[in-house]
Design a protein around this motif. Structure first.
Motif, short mmCIF file in Angstrom:
data_model
loop_
_atom_site.label_atom_id
_atom_site.label_comp_id
_atom_site.label_asym_id
_atom_site.label_seq_id
_atom_site.Cartn_x
_atom_site.Cartn_y
_atom_site.Cartn_z
N THR A 44 0.84 -1.21 0.00
CA THR A 44 0.00 0.00 0.00
C THR A 44 0.86 1.25 0.00
OG1 THR A 44 -0.20 0.15 2.42
CG2 THR A 44 -1.85 -1.18 1.27
N VAL B 162 -4.60 0.08 -2.52
CA VAL B 162 -4.68 0.25 -1.07
C VAL B 162 -5.64 -0.76 -0.45
CG1 VAL B 162 -5.34 1.82 0.80
CG2 VAL B 162 -3.98 2.66 -1.13
N GLN C 124 -4.55 -3.56 2.25
CA GLN C 124 -5.17 -3.57 3.58
C GLN C 124 -5.85 -4.90 3.86
OE1 GLN C 124 -7.69 -0.09 3.27
NE2 GLN C 124 -6.11 1.24 4.16
#
Length: 122
Positions: free
Chosen positions: A87, A94, A98
């Motif tokens: 990320t 992202v 995550q």
């Protein structure tokens, strides 16, 4: 179910999907195999590792099993760090980074709980 058994079975299942249909597995990890045609290859490598670690842990006993659980915790911690770094450097979206970080961190916690709750019988 013992967390170690659950994680081991999960590894085998994820690994099997990654080997059988690496494009589907990559999409589940929110990666784009069209944008990067090497993704299925790397996904199969990941799948093989997961199956091997899951089976070895399930089949082991005593200190060998404990050591394999510790190895799994280290592998999962490295996977969590890799998701986080992806990320930061933009090598994965992202949301994908995550998600991978969260799943791998959960596996670390599960492995440690399995060790804690069962002592050397992990």
């Amino acid at each position: 179910m013992n967390p170690v058994t659950g994680i081991s079975l999960g590894r085998i299942a994820i690994g099997a999907v990654s080997l059988y249909d690496p494009t589907l597995a990559a999409k589940q990890l929110m990666l784009d195999p069209r944008a990067n045609p090497q993704v299925p290859y790397v996904t199969r490598l990941f799948g093989t590792r997961e199956i091997a670690l899951g089976l070895a842990t399930l089949l082991a006993s005593g200190s060998a099993r404990r050591n394999l659980v510790l190895l799994g915790v280290l592998v999962d911690a490295a996977d969590a760090a890799t998701g986080y770094l992806a990320t930061k450097d933009g090598s994965a979206p992202v949301k994908a980074g995550q998600g991978m970080t969260a799943v791998a961190s959960g596996a670390v916690v599960g492995g440690l709980l399995g060790l804690r709750g069962r002592g050397k019988k992990a």
